[in-house]
Structure formats: structure tokens, C-alpha cells
Scaffold this active site. Structure first.
Site, PDB file in Angstrom:
ATOM      1  NE  ARG A  15      85.321 -28.901  39.411  1.00  0.00           N
ATOM      2  CZ  ARG A  15      86.199 -29.093  38.433  1.00  0.00           C
ATOM      3  NH1 ARG A  15      86.251 -28.254  37.422  1.00  0.00           N
ATOM      4  NH2 ARG A  15      86.994 -30.142  38.445  1.00  0.00           N
ATOM      5  CG  ASP A  16      85.334 -31.184  35.349  1.00  0.00           C
ATOM      6  OD1 ASP A  16      85.256 -30.168  34.644  1.00  0.00           O
ATOM      7  OD2 ASP A  16      86.227 -32.032  35.211  1.00  0.00           O
ATOM      8  CG  HIS A 207      89.941 -35.032  36.069  1.00  0.00           C
ATOM      9  ND1 HIS A 207      89.118 -34.578  37.070  1.00  0.00           N
ATOM     10  CD2 HIS A 207      89.545 -34.376  34.948  1.00  0.00           C
ATOM     11  CE1 HIS A 207      88.270 -33.683  36.587  1.00  0.00           C
ATOM     12  NE2 HIS A 207      88.505 -33.547  35.296  1.00  0.00           N
ATOM     13  CG  HIS A 209      87.271 -34.134  30.576  1.00  0.00           C
ATOM     14  ND1 HIS A 209      86.116 -33.406  30.699  1.00  0.00           N
ATOM     15  CD2 HIS A 209      88.009 -33.842  31.666  1.00  0.00           C
ATOM     16  CE1 HIS A 209      86.160 -32.687  31.812  1.00  0.00           C
ATOM     17  NE2 HIS A 209      87.299 -32.930  32.427  1.00  0.00           N
ATOM     18  CB  CYS A 240      74.751 -32.081  27.024  1.00  0.00           C
ATOM     19  SG  CYS A 240      73.969 -32.992  28.325  1.00  0.00           S
ATOM     20  CG  ASN A 249      84.518 -35.062  34.216  1.00  0.00           C
ATOM     21  OD1 ASN A 249      83.770 -34.103  34.283  1.00  0.00           O
ATOM     22  ND2 ASN A 249      85.777 -35.005  34.568  1.00  0.00           N
TER      23      ASN A 249
HETATM   24 ZN    ZN Z   1      87.813 -31.943  34.191  1.00  0.00          ZN
END
Ligand code: ZN
Length: 309
Positions: A15-16, A207, A209, A240, A249
Site C-alpha cells: 500500500r504505502d 511509521h 519514512h 525508488c 518507508n
Molecule cells: Zn507512510
């Protein structure tokens, strides 16, 4: 400082991660990737998103993906639902958990969903009611919890207000997102220490990144602050080098490697995870940002292994 208590990893790559991939990841390959991930020992998988296909075309196949997985007993399959419409679609699939989103920054929330935070929370209350009635578990994301590209520092009170609103809605877990990779380890400790004090009864996840290379450092800081649930993306998908820049993430295998090297159990089979990461890399067709996908685990036996100098 470093207890050896087990952690739960929430795999958000399908998803993310895919959300940031410019090219459509074919439906059959999405299903294959999720099925591979289901065999790794991961117990939480975010598999698609029920946003409007016009907003994120990558998820125009959400119904198909969510309805055709080889669902493994003991795994919670999850997907974000932005509104009632999306929730209706999600409820036609066997997904067990609905993820809600609201930004802790007023400007970011408006740019993201064209609503104020209060309007978002009101809309999400409806979605939460629908989900709970249907027997679904609820996860609530606090987006830009550590910093906002428009507003800068995000006051902790705004984060706590959303966590309280989620708790009132019946959300069982909140995930604090460093959406654009602005957080630093000291701040992470401060935020989570405060949040864990007030979050009684609601589980709290981190969470991160890796936009600025601080993702794993932040994850370790969160662990030190008492967090035991971490979101990450297989292969670091979504990071990427594209027009959007490195936004991914932290890579699940990098997180698993670090934790296991510290004797913190993750329950995840690293080699099976690499298999899933390699598959994702093949489909995407360019090198993924994950470190351990390139290097493997450290080889303490000293016989060969990968040493890139
Ligand atoms: Zn996220």
C-alpha cells in the site's frame, strides 16, 4: 536501554510503497507479492487502499486484490478507507482491518483530503461506525505526526487530540507517521514517551519514512521509548528515485535484520522476506532502496559472505 522484547511488524509495502510507484504494479503480481509476504511470518499486512481510483490509479484494482488473496490464518489483512464510499467497497472484501487517516497538520490535511482536521474526524467517525458494525478492527494513522513540509514542527497537542478522537471512535491501534521523513531520534523519543503516557488502552505504532536516511535510527529510538509495533515496506518499495524523490518507508528486511541482530524477536523469516523483496524488485524493474536486499545479513562466521568494501 535495549530490552529484548519482541516486536510486531506491519508490512505496508503493497500500500504505502506502491502508492509512490509511478508505474502500475500488475494486479496478479500484487496478489503474488502479498501471498509471498503471507509466508514470511509477518502477522500484519496492509494490502491495498480503497481511495478513489482517480486519486491513486495504482489502487484501481483494490477490490480484486483484496478479494483474491490466499489469506493465511493468524494474519490481519488491512487497507485504508478514506470515506464512506471506500468503506462500502472494503466491506465487500474479506479484509479484517480498516485503516483511517488524518493529518496532524491542518495545511497537510487540507492539501491531502481537502478537509479541515475536524471535518476529517467527523467523516471518519461514520466510517469507524460502519467498520465496527461489520466486525472490522480499526487502525488510525496520524499523518505528519513529527513534522509537516508546510507547517514545520507539529505541536504534540495536535497529535494527542487525534489519538483521543481515534480512541473515542473505537480504534484499537494508532500509527504515528513521519510521512515525509522529517523526524530525528531525540524528537521520536520525546513524542512517543508523551504519547504512551496518554494512549491508555490504544496500541501505538511507529511509521517511519527514510527520506533523509534516519528511518532505522528513528525506529531504534522508538523502540527505546517503548514502541513495539513498527510499520515498514518490503524492499523499501516506494523509495525508488522518481520525480517525487526518495520517499519510501524503511525496508522491512533492514528492520528485521537490525532487530534480530539485537536479539529482538520479529517472528519474520529473513530469507523468505528477501524472496518477496526480490520478486517486488523484479516486477518494478529497478533497484529497490533496501540495504540488506543487496548485502544480506552480516556473516559472523567469516566464510565468504558479501562484503562491498
Ligand atoms: Zn507512510
Amino acid at each position: 536501554m535495549y530490552p529484548k522484547e519482541p516486536v510486531t511488524i506491519v508490512e505496508v509495502g503493497p500500500r504505502d510503497g506502491l502508492q509512490y510507484e509511478p508505474d502500475f504494479f500488475p494486479t496478479a503480481e500484487k496478489i503474488e507479492l502479498i501471498n509471498l509476504l503471507s509466508k514470511t511470518g509477518l502477522r500484519r499486512l496492509e494490502v491495498t487502499s480503497f481511495v478513489h481510483p482517480k486519486v491513486i490509479p495504482q489502487f484501481r484494482d483494490a477490490m480484486e486484490v483484496a478479494s483474491n488473496l490466499k489469506m493465511v490464518e493468524g494474519i490481519i489483512y488491512s487497507a485504508p478507507v478514506p470515506n464512506v464510499k471506500g468503506c462500502e467497497r472494503a466491506l465487500e472484501t474479506p479484509i479484517q482491518e480498516l485503516a483511517l487517516f488524518v493529518s496532524a497538520s491542518e495545511t497537510h490535511n487540507r492539501k491531502n483530503v481537502n478537509m479541515s482536521i475536524d471535518e476529517s474526524l467527523a467523516a471518519l467517525r461514520q466510517v469507524a461506525d460502519m467498520g465496527l458494525k461489520a466486525g472490522k478492527r480499526l487502525r488510525g494513522y496520524v499523518v505528519t505526526a513529527f513534522g509537516c513540509p508546510y507547517e514545520g514542527r507539529v505541536p504534540i497537542d495536535g497529535v494527542l487530540r487525534i489519538i483521543r478522537a481515534y480512541a473515542e471512535m473505537g480504534v484499537s491501534e494508532v500509527s504515528l507517521g513521519d510521512t515525509t521523513g522529517m523526524a530525528n531520534p531525540r524528537q521520536v523519543v520525546e513524542v512517543f514517551e508523551t504519547v504512551l503516557e496518554v494512549a491508555e488502552g490504544t496500541a501505538v505504532a511507529a511509521h517511519f519514512h527514510n527520506s533523509r536516511g534516519t528511518g532505522l535510527a528513528n525506529a531504534l529510538a522508538a523502540y527505546q521509548a517503548g514502541i513495539r509495533i513498527f510499520d515498514s515496506s518490503v524492499g523499501g518499495i516506494g523509495g525508488c528515485p522518481t520525480a517525487i524523490g526518495a520517499m519510501g518507508n524503511i525496508a522491512t528486511e533492514d528492520l528485521v535484520c537490525m532487530m534480530e541482530e539485537m536479539d529482538v524477536p520479529t517472528g519474520v523469516d529473513f530469507d523468505k522476506l528477501l524472496k518477496a523483496a526480490r520478486f517486488a524488485q523484479e516486477v518494478i524493474g529497478s533497484e529497490l532502496p533496501s540495504y540488506t536486499l543487496k548485502t544480506g545479513r552480516p556473516n559472523w562466521k567469516g566464510a565468504g559472505g558479501t562484503d562491498l568494501g
